[in-house]
Design an enzyme around this catalytic site. Structure first.
Site, PDB file in Angstrom:
ATOM      1  N   LYS A 112      70.033  -9.512  62.099  1.00  0.00           N
ATOM      2  CA  LYS A 112      69.696  -8.200  61.525  1.00  0.00           C
ATOM      3  C   LYS A 112      69.943  -8.162  60.032  1.00  0.00           C
ATOM      4  O   LYS A 112      69.150  -7.604  59.288  1.00  0.00           O
ATOM      5  CB  LYS A 112      70.510  -7.087  62.209  1.00  0.00           C
ATOM      6  CG  LYS A 112      70.038  -6.781  63.618  1.00  0.00           C
ATOM      7  CD  LYS A 112      70.537  -5.415  64.066  1.00  0.00           C
ATOM      8  CE  LYS A 112      70.144  -5.138  65.510  1.00  0.00           C
ATOM      9  NZ  LYS A 112      70.762  -3.921  66.025  1.00  0.00           N
ATOM     10  N   LYS A 195      61.907 -12.691  72.191  1.00  0.00           N
ATOM     11  CA  LYS A 195      62.147 -11.653  73.194  1.00  0.00           C
ATOM     12  C   LYS A 195      61.431 -10.368  72.775  1.00  0.00           C
ATOM     13  O   LYS A 195      61.202 -10.130  71.581  1.00  0.00           O
ATOM     14  CB  LYS A 195      63.649 -11.402  73.365  1.00  0.00           C
ATOM     15  CG  LYS A 195      64.286 -10.737  72.170  1.00  0.00           C
ATOM     16  CD  LYS A 195      65.731 -10.324  72.406  1.00  0.00           C
ATOM     17  CE  LYS A 195      66.194  -9.583  71.152  1.00  0.00           C
ATOM     18  NZ  LYS A 195      67.593  -9.437  70.951  1.00  0.00           N
ATOM     19  N   LYS A 198      62.127  -3.921  69.892  1.00  0.00           N
ATOM     20  CA  LYS A 198      61.573  -2.864  69.057  1.00  0.00           C
ATOM     21  C   LYS A 198      61.409  -3.351  67.615  1.00  0.00           C
ATOM     22  O   LYS A 198      60.402  -3.082  66.971  1.00  0.00           O
ATOM     23  CB  LYS A 198      62.524  -1.653  69.111  1.00  0.00           C
ATOM     24  CG  LYS A 198      62.190  -0.521  68.163  1.00  0.00           C
ATOM     25  CD  LYS A 198      60.985   0.282  68.618  1.00  0.00           C
ATOM     26  CE  LYS A 198      60.648   1.347  67.582  1.00  0.00           C
ATOM     27  NZ  LYS A 198      59.455   2.094  67.898  1.00  0.00           N
TER      28      LYS A 198
END
Ligand code: TYM
Length: 332
Positions: A112, A195, A198
């Site tokens: 992230k 995967k 969102k």
């Protein structure tokens, strides 16, 4: 009864199929035979910027989807993380037990933060897993039903719980991850190498549970499959088809072997069409139930208030024990 605990972020409004098959479905199954605590983790959500009105609305939508998926407030404790202040309080203690290097090894942070860049990466994003440690340990959870991407966070929770128990006193239950192999990692429909998520998936690769069923049907039908035409299970050579088979199996209850036999002599298109129908059959009533909870916000808030009260009863007891064992002076 064994205790289970898990959480889901409210960030996206609509959950996606990976959230449901990887985690929420197990939450529903586990609620009957376990003492189950499930929460919408709004404290975790603000580790990245959130619009206040959207966050509030997405928290309600998330709770409604959990109820729509089949959580029953008679059988589990459903609550919002920020309604239980002990999460933030225990997280501080856990921050002081976790090594900087140890926290630096968390792969979710690495992923992230590389997306946001150093200056817009918050310290909160760095300590995100440590708040999760507190979430789990506050409830003395035996098992944590999650997808594969959360395994590392459950592992660090075990390490820190053991550290606390040996340094101070045996306070914490050591939790185990509860991860079902078949649905632990649902892949992106357009890029079966990553995967479904969102943040990383393209709109066509992500099946959102609140989209109209015909929108999702299109996504299943245009899913990227592999060379060849024979429907068979092979994660290496046929990651796209294998992902569709695993999703089909989870929704239909048929084993992958049964499905391979069923699709013998048929092409990929047959699998996709059947999957689109199967998904629509499940998602339509799910959306109706979710909608009914959203239409009655007073009832939803009442469920969440009861949940918060039940959660606080457990959390405050754990926190009081922790404060005592680490030597904090009791407030007179
Ligand atoms: P979150 O909100 O990202 O995801 C919720 C759950 O969905 C699972 N999941 C998947 N499973 C299979 N395939 C996928 N493609 C997929 N994508 C997501 C996740 O593994 C997760 O179980 N840190 C957590 C929330 C959390 C938590 C906790 C979980 C906070 N505190 C305490 C357990 C216990 C998270 O971000 O999940």
């Amino acid at each position: 009864r064994p205790r289970v605990l898990s959480g889901i972020q409210p960030t996206s409004g609509s959950f996606h199929l990976g959230n449901y098959l990887g985690a929420v479905r197990q939450w529903v199954d586990l609620q009957k035979e376990n003492d189950a605590f499930y929460m919408v983790v709004d404290l975790h959500a603000i580790t990245v910027p959130q619009d206040p009105a959207t966050l509030r609305q997405n928290t309600r939508i998330s709770a409604a989807q959990l109820l729509g998926a089949g959580l029953d407030p008679e059988h589990c404790t459903l609550f919002v993380q920020s309604h239980v202040p002990e999460h933030a309080q225990l997280a501080w203690v856990m921050n002081c037990l976790t090594g900087f290097g140890e926290a630096s090894r968390m792969t979710q942070f690495k992923d992230k933060s590389s997306r946001y860049g150093a200056d817009s990466t918050t310290v909160g994003l760095f300590t995100y897993p440590i708040l999760q440690i507190a979430d789990i340990l506050l409830y003395q959870a035996d098992a944590v039903p999650v997808g594969e991407d959360q395994r590392q966070h459950v592992e660090i929770t075990r390490d820190i719980a053991e550290r606390f128990n040996s340094r101070y006193a045996p306070v914490f239950t050591i939790p185990k991850p509860y991860i079902l192999k078949e649905t632990a990692k649902i892949m992106d429909l357009q890029d079966p190498g990553i995967k479904m998520s969102k943040s990383a998936s393209s709109p066509k690769g992500l099946v959102s549970l609140l989209d109209e069923a015909k929108v999702s049907a299109k996504k299943f039908k245009s899913a990227v499959t592999d060379t060849g035409t024979v429907v068979s299970y092979d994660e290496e050579q046929k990651p796209g088809v294998s992902n569709l088979l695993r999703i089909h199996s989870a929704l239909s209850g048929q084993s992958v072997e049964q499905l391979v036999a069923h699709f013998e002599g048929k092409m990929y298109g047959a699998l996709k069409t059947e999957l689109a129908e199967l998904f629509a059959e499940w998602v339509t009533p799910f959306q109706q139930r979710t909608g009914a909870f959203l239409d009655d916000p007073a009832e939803l808030d009442r469920v969440l208030a009861i949940g918060a009260e039940k959660a606080r009863a457990v959390a405050s007891e754990t926190l009081a024990t922790v404060y005592d064992r680490i030597g904090f002076l009791p407030a007179a």
